[in-house]
Write a protein that holds these residues in place. Structure first.
Motif, PDB file in Angstrom:
ATOM      1  N   GLY A  38       0.793  -1.226   0.000  1.00 22.63           N
ATOM      2  CA  GLY A  38       0.000   0.000   0.000  1.00 22.63           C
ATOM      3  C   GLY A  38       0.824   1.274   0.000  1.00 22.63           C
ATOM      4  O   GLY A  38       0.346   2.323   0.425  1.00 22.63           O
ATOM      5  N   GLU A  39       2.067   1.205  -0.488  1.00 20.33           N
ATOM      6  CA  GLU A  39       2.948   2.366  -0.475  1.00 20.33           C
ATOM      7  C   GLU A  39       2.863   3.214  -1.746  1.00 20.33           C
ATOM      8  O   GLU A  39       3.509   4.250  -1.836  1.00 20.33           O
ATOM      9  CB  GLU A  39       4.395   1.912  -0.253  1.00 20.33           C
ATOM     10  N   VAL A  40       2.069   2.765  -2.719  1.00 16.09           N
ATOM     11  CA  VAL A  40       1.965   3.473  -3.999  1.00 16.09           C
ATOM     12  C   VAL A  40       0.566   4.062  -4.146  1.00 16.09           C
ATOM     13  O   VAL A  40      -0.430   3.404  -3.844  1.00 16.09           O
ATOM     14  CB  VAL A  40       2.248   2.508  -5.180  1.00 16.09           C
ATOM     15  N   THR A  46      -4.584   5.153  -2.747  1.00 16.02           N
ATOM     16  CA  THR A  46      -3.690   4.017  -2.522  1.00 16.02           C
ATOM     17  C   THR A  46      -4.105   2.877  -3.439  1.00 16.02           C
ATOM     18  O   THR A  46      -5.286   2.559  -3.556  1.00 16.02           O
ATOM     19  CB  THR A  46      -3.761   3.555  -1.046  1.00 16.02           C
ATOM     20  N   CYS A  47      -3.123   2.273  -4.107  1.00 14.03           N
ATOM     21  CA  CYS A  47      -3.400   1.191  -5.054  1.00 14.03           C
ATOM     22  C   CYS A  47      -2.600  -0.042  -4.671  1.00 14.03           C
ATOM     23  O   CYS A  47      -1.388   0.042  -4.457  1.00 14.03           O
ATOM     24  CB  CYS A  47      -3.032   1.632  -6.474  1.00 14.03           C
ATOM     25  N   THR A  48      -3.275  -1.186  -4.580  1.00 23.06           N
ATOM     26  CA  THR A  48      -2.588  -2.444  -4.267  1.00 23.06           C
ATOM     27  C   THR A  48      -2.649  -3.428  -5.428  1.00 23.06           C
ATOM     28  O   THR A  48      -2.315  -4.593  -5.266  1.00 23.06           O
ATOM     29  CB  THR A  48      -3.186  -3.088  -3.001  1.00 23.06           C
ATOM     30  N   GLU A  61       2.412   7.820  -7.466  1.00 25.40           N
ATOM     31  CA  GLU A  61       3.275   8.468  -6.482  1.00 25.40           C
ATOM     32  C   GLU A  61       3.908   7.414  -5.582  1.00 25.40           C
ATOM     33  O   GLU A  61       3.234   6.508  -5.113  1.00 25.40           O
ATOM     34  CB  GLU A  61       2.475   9.434  -5.610  1.00 25.40           C
ATOM     35  N   LEU A  62       5.217   7.568  -5.362  1.00 26.49           N
ATOM     36  CA  LEU A  62       5.949   6.671  -4.481  1.00 26.49           C
ATOM     37  C   LEU A  62       7.142   7.414  -3.901  1.00 26.49           C
ATOM     38  O   LEU A  62       7.940   7.989  -4.656  1.00 26.49           O
ATOM     39  CB  LEU A  62       6.444   5.434  -5.248  1.00 26.49           C
TER      40      LEU A  62
END
Length: 70
Positions: A38-40, A46-48, A61-62
Motif C-alpha cells: 500500500g505504499e503506492v 492508494t493502489c494495491t 506516487e511513491l
C-alpha cells in the motif's frame, strides 16, 4: 515532491512495470512488494493492484516522486 514524465508508446503500462521503468525500484519483485504494502498511490488513491493499467494522464506516487504517464 519530484515530478517526472514517463512517455509510453503503447496503450498502457502496468503499474509495476512503470515503477521499474522509471528506476524507482530495482526489480519487479521490489515493485510488487511496495504495491502490495500500500505504499503506492495512483491518481491520489492508494493502489494495491500491481497489474493496474496506467494510461496517459494517470499519475503514480511513491516515496516523494510523482510519475505522470504521457
Amino acid at each position: 515532491m519530484r515530478e517526472e514524465t514517463v512517455k509510453i508508446s503503447t496503450e498502457y503500462i502496468k503499474l509495476e512495470g512503470l515503477l521499474k521503468f522509471a528506476a524507482l525500484t530495482g526489480t519487479g519483485g521490489e515493485a510488487k512488494q511496495l504495491i502490495q504494502n500500500g505504499e503506492v498511490k495512483v491518481n491520489g488513491e492508494t493502489c494495491t493492484q500491481r497489474g493496474k493499467k496506467m494510461r496517459p494522464g494517470d499519475v503514480a506516487e511513491l516515496e516523494g516522486v510523482r510519475l505522470t504517464v504521457q
